[in-house]
Write an enzyme that holds these catalytic residues in place. Structure first.
Site, mmCIF file in Angstrom:
data_model
loop_
_atom_site.group_PDB
_atom_site.id
_atom_site.type_symbol
_atom_site.label_atom_id
_atom_site.label_comp_id
_atom_site.label_asym_id
_atom_site.label_seq_id
_atom_site.Cartn_x
_atom_site.Cartn_y
_atom_site.Cartn_z
ATOM 1 N N HIS A 28 -0.339 7.415 4.066
ATOM 2 C CA HIS A 28 1.016 7.096 4.534
ATOM 3 C C HIS A 28 1.978 8.174 4.046
ATOM 4 O O HIS A 28 2.097 8.399 2.841
ATOM 5 C CB HIS A 28 1.485 5.746 3.976
ATOM 6 C CG HIS A 28 0.581 4.616 4.319
ATOM 7 N ND1 HIS A 28 0.456 4.123 5.598
ATOM 8 C CD2 HIS A 28 -0.259 3.879 3.561
ATOM 9 C CE1 HIS A 28 -0.415 3.122 5.608
ATOM 10 N NE2 HIS A 28 -0.868 2.962 4.383
ATOM 11 N N ALA B 40 0.811 -1.219 0.000
ATOM 12 C CA ALA B 40 0.000 0.000 0.000
ATOM 13 C C ALA B 40 0.843 1.268 0.000
ATOM 14 O O ALA B 40 0.378 2.329 0.410
ATOM 15 C CB ALA B 40 -0.910 -0.026 1.215
#
Ligand SMILES: NC(=O)c1ccc[n+]([C@@H]2O[C@H](COP(=O)([O-])OP(=O)(O)OC[C@H]3O[C@@H](n4cnc5c(N)ncnc54)[C@H](O)[C@@H]3O)[C@@H](O)[C@H]2O)c1
Length: 254
Positions: free
Chosen positions: A205, A121
């Site tokens: 992130h 991811a």
């Protein structure tokens, strides 16, 4: 290439859809899940076979995609490698255990098999790997997720964790694959902050890397899978792209 899948949840669903639509030139032949119905559902999408035990698929496949759980990596991946089959590991957090990692590396090398860990991811693992050829001063990951994506509910933003990746993986085993992938890519226990934030609707992130190469910062804002909101669509895409790359002769950006 004939591929088997272990773990028939969100990631496996996306992979199977791409293969069914002819977007990845592999044959998805076999499916295993501790919930047999899930395996049967996916198998029916591509005319594959649901098996009752992972060992039933091993004589017939070239590669197995683990998209199940850290325990599946511990319990099933050693046997898959012993059978000389390549493995794609999605539950990368499990590989933060140095004993398990060296066991798997040993089994892979003894049986001429390969272990692939997709970028998952996160973007920028290629740059981090390159940077680690020189000297890296710091790698910091700030992960911001909607509370329900972390399996909790709260009205206000809260920092849940600040510390090293190795400890974060133990406390958030199903949510911290990104921290593990970053740590393994650069060979150091990176700094991690995990924030539950009701104001975001994506898994975000932010990675900052500093070293003798200079500095880079990446921000990945991930759409979550509808089947499992803890998982980002990008994680499944990275596995799909890896399967495609394994069937090609030219490899860009690896
Ligand atoms: N590398 C990354 O960046 C990244 C990103 C998202 C998810 N993941 C990881 O990938 C894995 C799969 O994610 P998902 O969203 O598809 O999960 P999911 O929960 O939607 O599906 C997992 C499936 O695996 C099965 N399963 C779990 N443990 C098993 C075992 N020991 N034996 C047999 N079947 C088992 C479950 O029954 C379930 O059907 C998880 O471990 C997740 O943490 C990695």
């Amino acid at each position: 290439m004939i591929v088997g899948i272990v773990g028939c949840g969100a990631i496996a669903n996306l992979i199977t859809g791409f293969v069914r639509d002819g977007k990845v030139p592999v044959e998805l032949g076999f499916f295993y899940d501790r919930d047999l119905e899930r395996a049967e559902n996916l198998a029916s999408m591509v005319d594959g076979t649901a098996v009752l035990d992972v060992t039933d698929m091993l004589p017939h496949v070239d590669l197995v995609v683990e998209a199940a759980s850290p325990e599946a990596v511990r319990e099933l991946v050693p046997g898959i490698l012993e059978a000389g089959r390549d493995v794609v590991v999605m539950s990368v957090g499990a590989l933060m255990d140095p004993e398990l990692r060296s066991l798997l590396e040993k089994k892979a090398s003894e049986n001429n098999a390969e272990i692939h860990v997709p970028s998952g991811a996160i973007v920028g693992l290629d740059g981090l790997k390159a940077a680690s050829m020189g000297s890296i001063r710091s790698v910091k990951l700030v992960t911001r997720k909607p509370p329900r994506s972390l399996g909790i509910s709260m009205d206000e933003k809260k920092v849940l964790y600040t510390g090293k990746a190795s400890e974060a993986v133990k406390r958030f085993p199903l949510n911290i694959n990104v921290a593990a992938a970053l740590s393994l890519a650069c060979g150091r226990d990176i700094d991690v902050e995990i924030i539950a934030d009701p104001a975001v609707d994506r898994n975000v992130h932010e990675v900052t890397v500093k070293g003798d190469f200079g500095e880079f910062k990446t921000i990945t804002e991930n759409v979550r899978c509808s089947i499992n909101p803890k998982t980002s669509v990008m994680a499944a895409y990275s596995a799909i792209r890896l399967l495609k790359s394994l069937s090609e002769n030219m490899h860009i950006g690896t």
